[in-house]
Design a protein around this motif. Sequence first.
Motif, PDB file in Angstrom:
ATOM      1  N   LEU A 189      37.537 145.268  43.401  1.00 37.96           N
ATOM      2  CA  LEU A 189      36.299 144.912  44.102  1.00 37.96           C
ATOM      3  C   LEU A 189      35.215 145.974  43.991  1.00 37.96           C
ATOM      4  O   LEU A 189      34.099 145.759  44.469  1.00 37.96           O
ATOM      5  N   GLY A 190      35.555 147.110  43.386  1.00 40.97           N
ATOM      6  CA  GLY A 190      34.595 148.202  43.292  1.00 40.97           C
ATOM      7  C   GLY A 190      34.168 148.500  41.875  1.00 40.97           C
ATOM      8  O   GLY A 190      33.022 148.255  41.484  1.00 40.97           O
ATOM      9  N   HIS A 229      31.338 161.157  52.735  1.00 39.57           N
ATOM     10  CA  HIS A 229      32.419 160.948  51.770  1.00 39.57           C
ATOM     11  C   HIS A 229      32.080 161.479  50.381  1.00 39.57           C
ATOM     12  O   HIS A 229      32.962 161.618  49.530  1.00 39.57           O
ATOM     13  N   LEU A 230      30.804 161.749  50.129  1.00 39.72           N
ATOM     14  CA  LEU A 230      30.407 162.239  48.804  1.00 39.72           C
ATOM     15  C   LEU A 230      31.011 163.621  48.553  1.00 39.72           C
ATOM     16  O   LEU A 230      31.250 164.387  49.476  1.00 39.72           O
ATOM     17  N   ALA A 261      26.564 150.357  44.345  1.00 38.57           N
ATOM     18  CA  ALA A 261      27.978 150.077  44.075  1.00 38.57           C
ATOM     19  C   ALA A 261      28.758 151.364  43.861  1.00 38.57           C
ATOM     20  O   ALA A 261      29.886 151.520  44.342  1.00 38.57           O
ATOM     21  N   LYS A 262      28.135 152.296  43.166  1.00 42.09           N
ATOM     22  CA  LYS A 262      28.779 153.598  42.940  1.00 42.09           C
ATOM     23  C   LYS A 262      28.988 154.314  44.273  1.00 42.09           C
ATOM     24  O   LYS A 262      30.052 154.900  44.522  1.00 42.09           O
ATOM     25  N   PHE A 263      27.991 154.266  45.121  1.00 41.09           N
ATOM     26  CA  PHE A 263      28.076 154.895  46.431  1.00 41.09           C
ATOM     27  C   PHE A 263      29.219 154.296  47.255  1.00 41.09           C
ATOM     28  O   PHE A 263      29.976 155.011  47.919  1.00 41.09           O
ATOM     29  N   VAL A 264      29.381 152.971  47.181  1.00 39.51           N
ATOM     30  CA  VAL A 264      30.403 152.301  47.981  1.00 39.51           C
ATOM     31  C   VAL A 264      31.798 152.535  47.409  1.00 39.51           C
ATOM     32  O   VAL A 264      32.729 152.900  48.138  1.00 39.51           O
TER      33      VAL A 264
END
Length: 975
Positions: free
Chosen positions: A672-673, A742-743, A820-823
Amino acid sequence: MRLVILGAGAPHRGAVAAALTEPLSGTSMLQWQLDAASCRVEDCIFVVGYQAEEIRRRYPGLLVVENIEWRKTGSAASMLQVPLTENEAFLVAYSDVLFRGDVSARLASTGADIAVAFDSRWVHGHVGRSTDVSHLREKVLVRHNVVLRLGADLPADWATGEFIGLVWFSARATACLQQLKAEFPKSLRQLSLAELVEYLRIMGMSIRGVDVAGEWAEFNEPRDIAIFVLGTKADTLSRLRGLVQHSIIQDQIAFSVASWRMHRDVLIERVKERFPNQSLMVRSSAQSEDNFNSSSAGRFDSIMDVDPAGGLKDAIHTVIASYGENAHDDDQVLIQPMLSCIDLSGVAFTRTLDHGAPWYVINYDTAGKTNAITSGSYVDHRTLLMHRGIDIDGDGFPEPRLRGLVKALKEVESLTGYDQLDVEFAIERTQGVQILQVRPLNVSYPLGLIEDEEYDRMLSEGEKLWDTLAPAPPQIPGDVPPLYGVMTDWNPAEIIGTAPGNLAASIYRFLLMDEIWAIQRFEYGYRDVRPAPLLVQFSGQPYIDVRASFASFLPAAIPDELAGRLLKFYLSWLRERPELHDKVEFDVVPTCLGPGFSRWEKRLSTEGGFTYDEIAQLKQALRSITARAFERPSEDFEKIELLASRYQAIMADERLQAIERARLLLDDCRRLGTLPFAHLARSSFVAVAMLREAVEEGIITQEGQDSFLSSIRTISHELTQHAREVAMGVFSWERFVERYGHLRPGTYDINSPRYDADPEQFLKPLISHVARDEPEREDIGPWMEQRNYFCHALEAQGLPHETEKIECFMRQAIQGREYAKFVFTRNVSAALEALADFGTSIHLTRDQLYDVDLNEFFLSRSGGVPNEEIALRIQRRSESGRQLRKLAVTCKLPPLLTEKSDLRVSVLGADQPNFIGTASVIAGCIDLDSQVTSGFSDVKGYIVMTRNADPGYDWLFASGIVGLVTLFGGANSHM
């Protein structure tokens, strides 16, 4: 002069092995001694206690005398075995001692019965020698050049210097030795050479001392020969000049600063007489410039093309002035003829500069100037990487013009007994290789030196892997050879680095590179190349299978036969232009249809020989893929939002064990990612490619493109806006940390700290920065004025051309890619923390987990295995992975592997930058990589440098930096 070498009984090493030692299968110690004494082999006598046949085999003309009782006697007994000739003087040397050529003449000229060489600098010891055994060394007491006493029993605080094992005996002393030999008193049998000389002194022989003042070497290891040979630039070239056969060292005049101050007119005339009507090089040769203790390479001036009739004095003044106020009297100036007709010039390292790995690294240029590389004035900078074990005369050597240079480098290594050298060279059209400078590599290796055999084994494994993967699998059209690159697709060098830990590499493979990448291409409308893992590791370094990558960009609608020829053409284009390895989607392979497709049509027709109908088939297939791209982003967004909601559920479930939590997070992330992210990244590329082509075709301006892109609100813009709102008090600090905590600078690196691990360090500076600066003002005007031209251009290609639809697609794709990358990185980050928690439960650190493959953790889910056994297994895997990574870090491989031989030898051209601004910036620089674990400083106002610009570094753009330099960052990079 007759020379006697004492092997048996010498107090230092005293072995034949010392005399025969050829550190790099070149000049032996014995040959050095013969040359220094100006003695022929036929005039030399070698006293040995063993290995007599070996030395006779190596030197057939050498008189070898055996002392069969060498274990029981001292060097005096060996000395008295020599067949002495009446009325003949001779020189005696220990077999492990090196000395300069003028020492023997100085000894012979003293007028004494016996002359001994001693070193007055012995207390400090020459480089590489310890001083803690001075009480065991043979010493001398000298007053007014007269030797008053010799021996190891001489108190150190009485001694003038150390006896170095070099003695000259006059004809009168020879007669005395003959008498001793006939009588051979038992008391002499155990004496050393120094004690024998002391005995002769007591018996009335006159003995004088000659101080070599550190100009000698005792061979204990290969480096000792190098220390002996390598001095200042001038001294080194002078010592090597008469010895080299595979290169030329120009004639020279060198003088000290003190000599220049006292005799400048005489020196000027000497130079003019030696080099009449020649253009000259006036070069620096300071004591601190090229030695084992320090290096000031490039610090001092050298003047080229000096006219001896006019500018010589000024040039010498300039060079001496560059030494500064602390110039030493013994600093030198070196003058040589200027070279002309230069084909190549550059600098060669005989081992890698950063790690001492066994590669020749030769930086060269064709500018026709001796200092093109060292001065930065090169026009065609290239680098030859060559593993030291290859055959340079074989067919696989990629740069024939450097064969002679490599032979010259090997010879210099042989002559110096040292293989860590920095050699400046030029290749002259008629005379060949010219050696301009030789100095030791004065560097420390943070990882320590690795045995050369380890590299050879690693490269051999890489060659076996190449052979295994060489045949094209059935899903790859056509019979094409393999090709591998570090940046050609999905940018592993940028994301996980060129020598990643096993955990980072295995997670990246699991989430993207094993299958997801190929699924995405197939679902998008390209060819299905499964099963074909995209990531292959050679010598621990990640490479992209370019053959599979390019095949996956062929539209599924293309017939196999045409697909095979297109693939062959694309691969050949990149092989011939390796500098495009990180720009393939813009300059090598057409993957979508845009306003500038005529460029591809022309290349395929004129360079590839494809027909109009074949090009039309490709164009139609790409048109279909591009048109469908306009419909995708919404669907992909839905999956990303589902991933976000499932993340919350997984993190809220307190029943989950750490390993199970990590597995669920990563499995969700893959489905999903990273899959919808890959789709959005592909759509983003289509959008950016269409804009770029419109600029290149003159349909819109660069300003128009930039104004549209600046209007897109990516996650980086959101980060900046939220930071500003925190500063204003309308967005809480806690929410800010929760959203962005979270980064981490290394998305897949378990050792890389999360922002919320130290928010004061990572996030607080953003608040301070945006509070001081005004927000950027959006100017959409240029785009609004030009967008109709852009839409008409898409319409001309048969693509959707409604303004709203086009803008919506491009905004969704570009913004969606970053979102999307962030999530999905939130899942990755949480999974890494879960693995770290699991490691803590079995008493393993993050650093130990760093080198463990992801599958090793999942194996522990099977149950029934005690934690102690799990910990031991993982620890063993970690140690093995750490060793392989250490090799990978130090191994020199090119960014593009075009054939198997590239694993051992290749030529790199200068890469072309992917991003470049329009302004000139002068600012201080910060190496960001060194600060990841030590803590970040304020980067505002700096040019920031980092090897791989992972998405976790996006915060930099909100921190007021004025420039960014990355080693890896492809043309389709998020950066």
